[in-house]
Write an enzyme that holds these catalytic residues in place. Structure first.
Site, mmCIF file in Angstrom:
data_model
loop_
_atom_site.group_PDB
_atom_site.id
_atom_site.type_symbol
_atom_site.label_atom_id
_atom_site.label_comp_id
_atom_site.label_asym_id
_atom_site.label_seq_id
_atom_site.Cartn_x
_atom_site.Cartn_y
_atom_site.Cartn_z
ATOM 1 N N CYS A 19 0.891 -1.183 0.000
ATOM 2 C CA CYS A 19 0.000 0.000 0.000
ATOM 3 C C CYS A 19 0.917 1.217 0.000
ATOM 4 C CB CYS A 19 -0.913 0.012 1.223
ATOM 5 S SG CYS A 19 -1.929 -1.461 1.434
ATOM 6 N N ALA A 70 1.561 4.235 -1.737
ATOM 7 C CA ALA A 70 1.419 5.684 -1.918
ATOM 8 C C ALA A 70 1.407 6.414 -0.569
ATOM 9 C CB ALA A 70 0.135 5.985 -2.681
ATOM 10 N N CYS A 94 -1.323 4.499 10.733
ATOM 11 C CA CYS A 94 -1.123 5.817 11.341
ATOM 12 C C CYS A 94 -2.305 6.136 12.257
ATOM 13 C CB CYS A 94 -0.902 6.901 10.296
ATOM 14 S SG CYS A 94 -2.174 6.999 9.023
#
Length: 446
Positions: free
Chosen positions: A265, A267, A386
């Site tokens: 993942c 990007a 995050c």
């Protein structure tokens, strides 16, 4: 508004806030687009950014004060008037370099420029009350800790209550307060093109306020720089921008020179780029993402940084590609998540719908279930988010490990003040000075 009129920073901030409210736009992308469209540069661009972000960060508090001083409650006001009041109120309460009189007068003029001359008197009266009472604003309701913190730091009640379940009240308040602070930017030296000392000297000579990171090698913190992208050192690829927490994902993954790395993942590409730098540009990195336009960003970033060992591929991390089975020394899965650890960078994340967030662990588990097949025997699988919610973090990895005895968590050591970890780590802004992040390192045993 007249098409020939020169747009001010305040007009631009208002336009962005209206896009957020009407179209559910993201503040960062809306700001970049609107600043460019309106031709703002330098101080005006910086002021527009500060005003838009500042209002988003303090929206609940500003609306509470507006309601205290206005006949109508803030949420019942016409959106354009409400946002003009928010911009004026933010300047009065939070920006000490803008004269109060200028904040009020500009708000009144904005009413007229936006075809709302009849609202100018009310806006003037409300903001004059802000000015009269700016050192002694109305007290915030003390009904409960969650209610107080929700208004004081402009976070939704559900999120405050969730934080209070995870943290002591004092630390939860520090987390919330930090989300509204201006934070320095962290950059990493591109060792493929330069060294720490050369980069430090170059950026100081360019007028950048730069200091070595407190504990991360090859990293610096910079502030007060305006647009970093305008610097030759950025354009020519001598550094990359990446928060310390995101950088630590690559440190934990530990890619070595010559390794085969898959970033599933990827990007916008930061972890792939950091891996390439750690590998001294030698090896193979496959950077995958589900969005074609984001792959173009990764390609352009790799070109800027002089990274030639990276290739991109359009792929959904939940869909199996048999050709990749057991092919990677390192798989990095920085999965889609609620983003609640990066509110200080993207302030509007706090207003996401919590019902939508509840679906994320399903996607996260599907990704892990799929990409674990790409790890070779003895290879490393790193899962990261995050966010700071256990249901997206340790609960996902613990369920995965229970279902996959061929994997085990493996300990790692990071620079102090973090030190030794038992295979997983939650980074907290108020503890570590980083974004909020979760990192788990697992190894395939068979």
């Amino acid at each position: 508004m007249s098409e020939n009129r020169k747009f001010t920073a305040r007009d631009t901030a208002l336009e962005v806030l209206m896009q957020i409210e009407r179209a559910n736009a993201w503040s960062d992308s809306s700001l970049k687009r609107t600043i460019a469209k309106n031709g703002l540069e330098g101080r005006e661009a910086a002021l527009a950014t500060r005003l838009a972000y500042g209002v988003v960060q303090n929206r609940t508090l500003l609306d509470y004060y507006i309601t205290c001083y206005c006949v109508q409650k803030a949420h019942r006001l016409e959106p354009v008037i409400r946002n003009i009041l928010r911009i004026g109120g933010y300047q009065i309460l939070f920006m000490d370099k803008i004269p109060h009189r200028a904040a009020v007068n500009e708000a009144v003029e904005m009413c007229r420029r936006n075809g709302r001359p009849r609202a100018a008197g009310m806006v003037n009266a409300v903001l004059r009350k802000f000015v009269a009472n700016w050192m002694n604003m109305p007290p915030i309701p003390q009904g409960s800790t969650a209610e107080y913190l929700s208004v004081r730091y402009s976070h939704p009640r559900w999120l405050v209550e969730r934080l209070l379940e995870l943290l002591p009240a004092e630390e939860a308040e520090q987390f919330l307060q930090g989300d509204n602070d201006i934070v320095p930017t962290t950059i990493q030296t591109n060792l493929l093109k330069t060294d720490d000392e050369s980069l430090l000297q170059e950026l100081r000579q360019a007028g950048v306020d730069i200091e070595r990171h407190g504990w991360l090698p090859h990293c610096f913190t910079v502030s007060g720089t305006g647009s970093l992208e305008r610097l030759p050192a950025f354009a020519e690829g001598r550094f990359m921008v990446q928060d310390a927490a995101a950088h630590l994902v690559t440190v934990v993954a530990g890619p070595q020179k010559g390794d085969r790395v898959q970033d599933v993942c990827a990007a916008p590409g930061g972890k792939s780029f950091a891996a390439a730098i750690a590998m001294e540009g030698e090896g193979q990195i496959l950077s995958c993402d589900i969005h074609p336009h984001k792959l173009k960003l990764i390609d352009s970033g790799a070109k800027r940084l002089g990274i030639s060992c990276l290739r991109t591929m359009l792929a959904d991390a939940r869909e199996h590609h048999a050709a990749w089975d057991r092919a990677a020394d390192v798989v990095i899965a920085d999965v889609p998540c609620s983003g609640l650890g990066i509110i200080r960078k993207k302030p509007d994340i706090r207003y996401k719908n919590p019902e939508e967030l509840a679906q994320l662990p399903i996607i996260q588990r599907e990704i892990l279930e799929n990409v674990c097949r790409y790890v070779r025997s003895g290879g490393v699988l790193v899962y990261s988010t995050c966010t700071i919610l256990p249901e997206e973090n340790e609960q996902v990895t613990e369920a995965f490990l229970q279902a996959h005895p061929e994997f085990e968590r493996t300990a790692f050591t990071l620079p102090l003040p973090i030190g030794s970890c038992d295979g997983q780590l939650t980074l907290w802004p108020q503890r570590h000075g980083t974004d909020g992040f979760y990192i788990c390192r697992m190894r395939r045993k068979d």
